[in-house]
Design an enzyme around this catalytic site. Sequence first.
Site, PDB file in Angstrom:
ATOM      1  N   TYR A   1      10.764  40.880   6.799  1.00  0.00           N
ATOM      2  CA  TYR A   1       9.618  39.958   6.809  1.00  0.00           C
ATOM      3  C   TYR A   1      10.014  38.542   7.234  1.00  0.00           C
ATOM      4  CZ  TYR A   1       7.685  43.482   3.573  1.00  0.00           C
ATOM      5  OH  TYR A   1       7.269  44.631   2.977  1.00  0.00           O
TER       6      TYR A   1
ATOM      7  N   CYS B   1      26.411  47.984   9.209  1.00  0.00           N
ATOM      8  CA  CYS B   1      26.556  48.044  10.663  1.00  0.00           C
ATOM      9  C   CYS B   1      25.194  48.038  11.344  1.00  0.00           C
ATOM     10  CB  CYS B   1      27.417  49.228  11.046  1.00  0.00           C
ATOM     11  SG  CYS B   1      29.116  48.936  10.534  1.00  0.00           S
TER      12      CYS B   1
ATOM     13  N   GLY C   1       2.247  41.216  -8.511  1.00  0.00           N
ATOM     14  CA  GLY C   1       3.589  41.772  -8.496  1.00  0.00           C
ATOM     15  C   GLY C   1       4.559  40.610  -8.362  1.00  0.00           C
TER      16      GLY C   1
ATOM     17  N   TYR D   1      10.372  43.087  -4.773  1.00  0.00           N
ATOM     18  CA  TYR D   1      10.684  43.787  -3.529  1.00  0.00           C
ATOM     19  C   TYR D   1      12.155  43.597  -3.141  1.00  0.00           C
ATOM     20  CZ  TYR D   1       5.680  43.599  -3.785  1.00  0.00           C
ATOM     21  OH  TYR D   1       4.396  43.694  -4.254  1.00  0.00           O
TER      22      TYR D   1
ATOM     23  N   GLU E   1      -3.798  42.004 -10.259  1.00  0.00           N
ATOM     24  CA  GLU E   1      -2.631  42.905 -10.138  1.00  0.00           C
ATOM     25  C   GLU E   1      -1.453  42.187  -9.510  1.00  0.00           C
ATOM     26  OE1 GLU E   1      -4.211  45.463  -7.232  1.00  0.00           O
ATOM     27  OE2 GLU E   1      -5.317  46.704  -8.633  1.00  0.00           O
TER      28      GLU E   1
HETATM   29  C1  LIG Z   1       1.463  45.494  -3.688  1.00  0.00           C
HETATM   30  C2  LIG Z   1       0.192  45.430  -4.419  1.00  0.00           C
HETATM   31  C3  LIG Z   1      -0.061  44.382  -5.318  1.00  0.00           C
HETATM   32  C4  LIG Z   1       0.907  43.263  -5.588  1.00  0.00           C
HETATM   33  O1  LIG Z   1       1.045  42.350  -4.547  1.00  0.00           O
HETATM   34  P1  LIG Z   1       1.964  41.051  -4.732  1.00  0.00           P
HETATM   35  O2  LIG Z   1       1.864  40.332  -3.457  1.00  0.00           O
HETATM   36  O3  LIG Z   1       3.350  41.505  -5.030  1.00  0.00           O
HETATM   37  O4  LIG Z   1       1.422  40.287  -5.890  1.00  0.00           O
HETATM   38  C5  LIG Z   1      -1.270  44.409  -5.988  1.00  0.00           C
HETATM   39  N1  LIG Z   1      -2.186  45.398  -5.794  1.00  0.00           N
HETATM   40  C6  LIG Z   1      -1.967  46.413  -4.928  1.00  0.00           C
HETATM   41  C7  LIG Z   1      -2.994  47.463  -4.769  1.00  0.00           C
HETATM   42  C8  LIG Z   1      -0.789  46.455  -4.210  1.00  0.00           C
HETATM   43  O5  LIG Z   1      -0.587  47.468  -3.347  1.00  0.00           O
END
Ligand SMILES: *Cc1c(COP(=O)(O)O)cnc(C)c1O
Length: 421
Positions: free
Chosen positions: A311, A337, A270, A365, A268
Amino acid sequence: MQLSDQGYRIQGVDVLAIADQFGLPLYVYDADKIIEKIGLLRSSFSGVNLKIKYAAKALTNVSILKLMRQQGVEMDSVSVNEARMGMLAGFEPEQIMFTPSGVSFDEIREAVDLGLQLNVDSLPLLEWVGQTYGSSVSVSIRINPHIAEGGNIKISTGHADSKFGISILQRSAIRALAERYQIPVVGLHIHTGSDFKNANAFLKGAEVLFDLATDYPNLRFIDFGSGFKVAYKDGDHVTDIVDLGAKVSDAFQRFCHQYGRDLELWFEPGKFLVSECGHLLVKTNIVKENPSRTFVAVDSGLNHLIRPMMYDAYHDIKNISNPQGPEHTYTVVGYICETDTFATDRPLPEVRPDDVLSFENAGAYGFSMTSTYNARFRPAEVLVYEETAYLIRQRDTLADLLRGQEIIDFEELTTKLVNAG
Ligand SMILES: *Cc1c(COP(=O)(O)O)cnc(C)c1O
């Protein structure tokens, strides 16, 4: 984005021309970069049934979700609204994994009604699913394997004190609930947080799930979540995807052999898919020379890109309207501000008022964490696809900021109250 004799270009399209056409500040995404990342991930795995579930929270624009779908990628969602956007992009509900964390049973019910693949994050939720649906709704179980790896504590989710997942130490309780209610367990999942540097953390997590899998004979998939580290500056250590793919493929094949069936291997990602594709273009408002520092204030801030402040994330900055200028050191700040510093003491080609700067690696993000704080508009978004720049979201307007507000007329109210009294 590449620097050539004709300036910065994305797929040959001049980035300054894009800025002129759509105005600033502006998010620009390069579709080729996303497609390249998908290809790299796919080609790194072999001999396994790999499924990529894009973690939509990283960048949730529906056109981006459609691009993912067109590329054969499926989706991971953390809210029902995200899943609805995925369905708007054309995903079938069963292609969408729903991985909630501490959401209400009402939202779970909505997810089940839509037909999403439910990923269960707590024992109380597992019990509720059993009581409510018996054996009619299949689930995946999110496990906390208690592996402490990864970068920032705020984005590390697999350690013992993390709120995410069901502890592997509660293995027998999970099994007891699944048996009592005859809940079909079709998947096992870990997502141990962001920024793994090597394959070892994945393999450690994999061993935990492979062992747990012996409790569940009807699995369809094992989901390894994400946490791939991407480069934010030259020389950054990144996850070696090719090495990871080879090692995880190998371990998975051996596992499937023992399990007696070929399961699907899910990831998964992102950040890995969309971080590099994105650039936040901003304009320089003011260059202010204080005795100790030179500040560059831009027409953006933590309302558009909060990662540096939230972060301590490093984002490379390019001065795309003066790339050959002599180098000076600047502290780049926003117009909000609050203290919203993008970069401290950063060497950049000379920055002048009205210069266009680009924050790199802003795809993941970035827009998805924007706000309208200080009553500022969120930027427009543009996708460059096959050498053409397409607007995929308009800049906010005042009407957007006011939408939904019910405005009390105190004068009329007072008159009414006086008359009534
Ligand atoms: C946020 C998230 C991701 C993706 O994480 P990345 O660091 O952006 O690759 C994958 N799985 C779950 C369940 C998440 O909450």
